[in-house]
Design a protein around this motif. Structure first.
Motif, PDB file in Angstrom:
ATOM      1  N   GLU A 162       0.993  -1.454   0.307  1.00  0.00           N
ATOM      2  CA  GLU A 162      -0.417  -0.195   0.014  1.00  0.00           C
ATOM      3  C   GLU A 162       1.128   1.436  -0.149  1.00  0.00           C
ATOM      4  OE1 GLU A 162      -1.867   1.226   4.173  1.00  0.00           O
ATOM      5  OE2 GLU A 162      -1.862  -0.640   4.020  1.00  0.00           O
ATOM      6  N   GLU A 163       0.086   2.795  -0.293  1.00  0.00           N
ATOM      7  CA  GLU A 163       1.363   3.651  -0.353  1.00  0.00           C
ATOM      8  C   GLU A 163      -0.221   4.329  -0.281  1.00  0.00           C
ATOM      9  OE1 GLU A 163       2.522   4.953  -3.812  1.00  0.00           O
ATOM     10  OE2 GLU A 163       2.005   3.398  -5.457  1.00  0.00           O
ATOM     11  N   GLN A 164       0.219   5.610   0.119  1.00  0.00           N
ATOM     12  CA  GLN A 164      -0.424   6.911   0.590  1.00  0.00           C
ATOM     13  C   GLN A 164       0.224   7.882  -0.292  1.00  0.00           C
ATOM     14  OE1 GLN A 164      -2.938   7.400   2.339  1.00  0.00           O
ATOM     15  NE2 GLN A 164      -2.268   5.907   3.342  1.00  0.00           N
ATOM     16  N   LEU A 165      -1.361   9.085  -1.635  1.00  0.00           N
ATOM     17  CA  LEU A 165      -0.555   9.569  -2.226  1.00  0.00           C
ATOM     18  C   LEU A 165      -1.289  10.577  -2.761  1.00  0.00           C
ATOM     19  CD1 LEU A 165       1.630   9.250  -5.200  1.00  0.00           C
ATOM     20  CD2 LEU A 165      -0.585   8.458  -6.644  1.00  0.00           C
ATOM     21  N   SER A 166      -0.450  11.464  -3.087  1.00  0.00           N
ATOM     22  CA  SER A 166      -1.861  12.955  -3.012  1.00  0.00           C
ATOM     23  C   SER A 166      -1.232  13.295  -4.572  1.00  0.00           C
ATOM     24  CB  SER A 166      -0.236  13.533  -2.772  1.00  0.00           C
ATOM     25  OG  SER A 166      -0.738  14.005  -0.828  1.00  0.00           O
ATOM     26  N   LEU A 167      -2.156  12.894  -5.116  1.00  0.00           N
ATOM     27  CA  LEU A 167      -2.883  13.445  -6.178  1.00  0.00           C
ATOM     28  C   LEU A 167      -2.897  14.443  -6.870  1.00  0.00           C
ATOM     29  CD1 LEU A 167      -6.070  11.065  -7.269  1.00  0.00           C
ATOM     30  CD2 LEU A 167      -3.280  10.246  -6.965  1.00  0.00           C
ATOM     31  N   PRO A 168      -2.020  14.900  -8.071  1.00  0.00           N
ATOM     32  CA  PRO A 168      -2.057  16.434  -8.760  1.00  0.00           C
ATOM     33  C   PRO A 168      -3.017  16.358  -9.344  1.00  0.00           C
ATOM     34  CG  PRO A 168      -0.413  14.642  -9.840  1.00  0.00           C
ATOM     35  CD  PRO A 168      -0.962  14.179  -8.793  1.00  0.00           C
ATOM     36  N   GLU A 169      -3.237  18.206  -9.135  1.00  0.00           N
ATOM     37  CA  GLU A 169      -4.736  18.423  -9.528  1.00  0.00           C
ATOM     38  C   GLU A 169      -5.372  17.991 -10.924  1.00  0.00           C
ATOM     39  OE1 GLU A 169      -6.491  23.300  -9.940  1.00  0.00           O
ATOM     40  OE2 GLU A 169      -5.106  22.348  -8.301  1.00  0.00           O
ATOM     41  N   GLY A 170      -6.401  17.446 -11.039  1.00  0.00           N
ATOM     42  CA  GLY A 170      -6.796  17.500 -12.002  1.00  0.00           C
ATOM     43  C   GLY A 170      -7.516  16.288 -12.500  1.00  0.00           C
ATOM     44  N   ILE A 171      -6.453  15.300 -11.235  1.00  0.00           N
ATOM     45  CA  ILE A 171      -7.221  13.708 -11.494  1.00  0.00           C
ATOM     46  C   ILE A 171      -7.880  13.642 -10.387  1.00  0.00           C
ATOM     47  CG2 ILE A 171      -6.037  11.511 -10.830  1.00  0.00           C
ATOM     48  CD1 ILE A 171      -3.099  12.325 -11.823  1.00  0.00           C
ATOM     49  N   GLN A 172      -9.252  12.946 -11.161  1.00  0.00           N
ATOM     50  CA  GLN A 172     -10.423  12.859 -10.449  1.00  0.00           C
ATOM     51  C   GLN A 172     -11.353  11.676 -10.745  1.00  0.00           C
ATOM     52  OE1 GLN A 172     -11.840  15.317  -8.795  1.00  0.00           O
ATOM     53  NE2 GLN A 172     -10.426  16.859  -9.179  1.00  0.00           N
ATOM     54  N   THR A 173     -10.802  10.686 -12.023  1.00  0.00           N
ATOM     55  CA  THR A 173     -11.529   9.645 -12.037  1.00  0.00           C
ATOM     56  C   THR A 173     -10.392   8.182 -11.793  1.00  0.00           C
ATOM     57  OG1 THR A 173     -11.022   9.605 -14.099  1.00  0.00           O
ATOM     58  CG2 THR A 173     -13.225  10.832 -13.644  1.00  0.00           C
ATOM     59  N   VAL A 174     -10.863   7.309 -11.486  1.00  0.00           N
ATOM     60  CA  VAL A 174      -9.828   6.377 -11.322  1.00  0.00           C
ATOM     61  C   VAL A 174      -8.966   5.748 -12.823  1.00  0.00           C
ATOM     62  CG1 VAL A 174      -9.859   3.657 -11.423  1.00  0.00           C
ATOM     63  CG2 VAL A 174     -11.823   4.466  -9.898  1.00  0.00           C
ATOM     64  N   ALA A 175      -9.471   6.128 -13.350  1.00  0.00           N
ATOM     65  CA  ALA A 175      -8.412   6.027 -15.213  1.00  0.00           C
ATOM     66  C   ALA A 175      -7.307   7.343 -14.910  1.00  0.00           C
ATOM     67  CB  ALA A 175      -9.659   7.088 -16.262  1.00  0.00           C
ATOM     68  N   GLY A 176      -7.771   8.052 -14.726  1.00  0.00           N
ATOM     69  CA  GLY A 176      -6.582   9.321 -14.289  1.00  0.00           C
ATOM     70  C   GLY A 176      -5.752   9.186 -13.557  1.00  0.00           C
ATOM     71  N   LEU A 177      -6.372   8.037 -12.286  1.00  0.00           N
ATOM     72  CA  LEU A 177      -5.368   7.158 -11.077  1.00  0.00           C
ATOM     73  C   LEU A 177      -3.885   6.622 -11.861  1.00  0.00           C
ATOM     74  CD1 LEU A 177      -3.991   7.005  -8.158  1.00  0.00           C
ATOM     75  CD2 LEU A 177      -5.902   5.290  -7.875  1.00  0.00           C
ATOM     76  N   ILE A 178      -4.816   5.664 -12.346  1.00  0.00           N
ATOM     77  CA  ILE A 178      -3.856   4.534 -13.736  1.00  0.00           C
ATOM     78  C   ILE A 178      -3.636   5.217 -13.982  1.00  0.00           C
ATOM     79  CG2 ILE A 178      -4.321   2.956 -14.638  1.00  0.00           C
ATOM     80  CD1 ILE A 178      -4.685   2.415 -11.455  1.00  0.00           C
ATOM     81  N   ALA A 179      -3.883   5.776 -15.264  1.00  0.00           N
ATOM     82  CA  ALA A 179      -2.716   6.653 -16.055  1.00  0.00           C
ATOM     83  C   ALA A 179      -1.776   7.441 -15.202  1.00  0.00           C
ATOM     84  CB  ALA A 179      -3.542   7.738 -16.573  1.00  0.00           C
ATOM     85  N   HIS A 180      -2.111   8.246 -14.518  1.00  0.00           N
ATOM     86  CA  HIS A 180      -0.468   9.005 -13.696  1.00  0.00           C
ATOM     87  C   HIS A 180       0.377   7.827 -12.949  1.00  0.00           C
ATOM     88  CE1 HIS A 180       0.766  11.839 -10.648  1.00  0.00           C
ATOM     89  NE2 HIS A 180       0.993  10.756 -10.222  1.00  0.00           N
ATOM     90  N   LEU A 181      -0.129   6.179 -12.797  1.00  0.00           N
ATOM     91  CA  LEU A 181       1.003   5.997 -12.091  1.00  0.00           C
ATOM     92  C   LEU A 181       1.376   4.750 -12.652  1.00  0.00           C
ATOM     93  CD1 LEU A 181      -1.727   3.553  -9.323  1.00  0.00           C
ATOM     94  CD2 LEU A 181      -0.012   4.755  -8.941  1.00  0.00           C
ATOM     95  N   ALA A 182       0.683   4.548 -14.016  1.00  0.00           N
ATOM     96  CA  ALA A 182       1.660   4.215 -15.252  1.00  0.00           C
ATOM     97  C   ALA A 182       2.628   4.630 -15.936  1.00  0.00           C
ATOM     98  CB  ALA A 182       0.768   3.456 -16.465  1.00  0.00           C
ATOM     99  N   ALA A 183       2.443   5.808 -15.272  1.00  0.00           N
ATOM    100  CA  ALA A 183       3.618   7.273 -16.122  1.00  0.00           C
ATOM    101  C   ALA A 183       4.717   7.194 -15.193  1.00  0.00           C
ATOM    102  CB  ALA A 183       2.711   8.697 -15.728  1.00  0.00           C
ATOM    103  N   ARG A 184       4.750   6.035 -14.073  1.00  0.00           N
ATOM    104  CA  ARG A 184       5.539   5.799 -13.291  1.00  0.00           C
ATOM    105  C   ARG A 184       6.605   5.268 -14.695  1.00  0.00           C
ATOM    106  NH1 ARG A 184       3.512   4.282  -7.295  1.00  0.00           N
ATOM    107  NH2 ARG A 184       2.920   6.451  -6.709  1.00  0.00           N
ATOM    108  N   GLY A 185       6.443   4.511 -15.022  1.00  0.00           N
ATOM    109  CA  GLY A 185       7.735   4.073 -16.031  1.00  0.00           C
ATOM    110  C   GLY A 185       7.584   2.436 -15.531  1.00  0.00           C
TER     111      GLY A 185
END
Length: 85
Positions: free
Chosen positions: A19-42
């Motif tokens: 598990e992890e605690q994550l502060s999301l950047p502004e603009g991420i509002q949906t599960v899809a946005g969260l998953i894209a944000h995580l995938a961008a970690r590479g």
């Protein structure tokens, strides 16, 4: 917005954390946005979340689709599908 992420089974192993605690950047509002944000970690994140691998998501312990809206304090679980007999 702060969310708690929970990873299960092969995802926990691949990501090296349960598990992890994550502060999301502004603009991420949906599960899809969260998953894209995580995938961008590479690396393994992109392989598991942006590739052809299958996984499921639960939001606050309820199965959710990728259009589900996030909220501050949300618990998001990401896990591979399971079968039983």
């Amino acid at each position: 917005m702060q969310v708690t992420l929970l990873y299960f089974a092969r995802l926990r192993e691949r990501f090296g954390m349960a598990e992890e605690q994550l502060s999301l950047p502004e603009g991420i509002q949906t599960v899809a946005g969260l998953i894209a944000h995580l995938a961008a970690r590479g690396d393994v994140w992109a392989e598991e979340l942006a590739g052809e691998r299958v996984y499921r998501v639960a939001l606050d312990q309820e199965m959710a689709d990728f259009s589900a809206q996030l909220h501050h304090g949300a618990e998001v679980a990401v896990f591979p599908p399971v079968t039983g007999g």
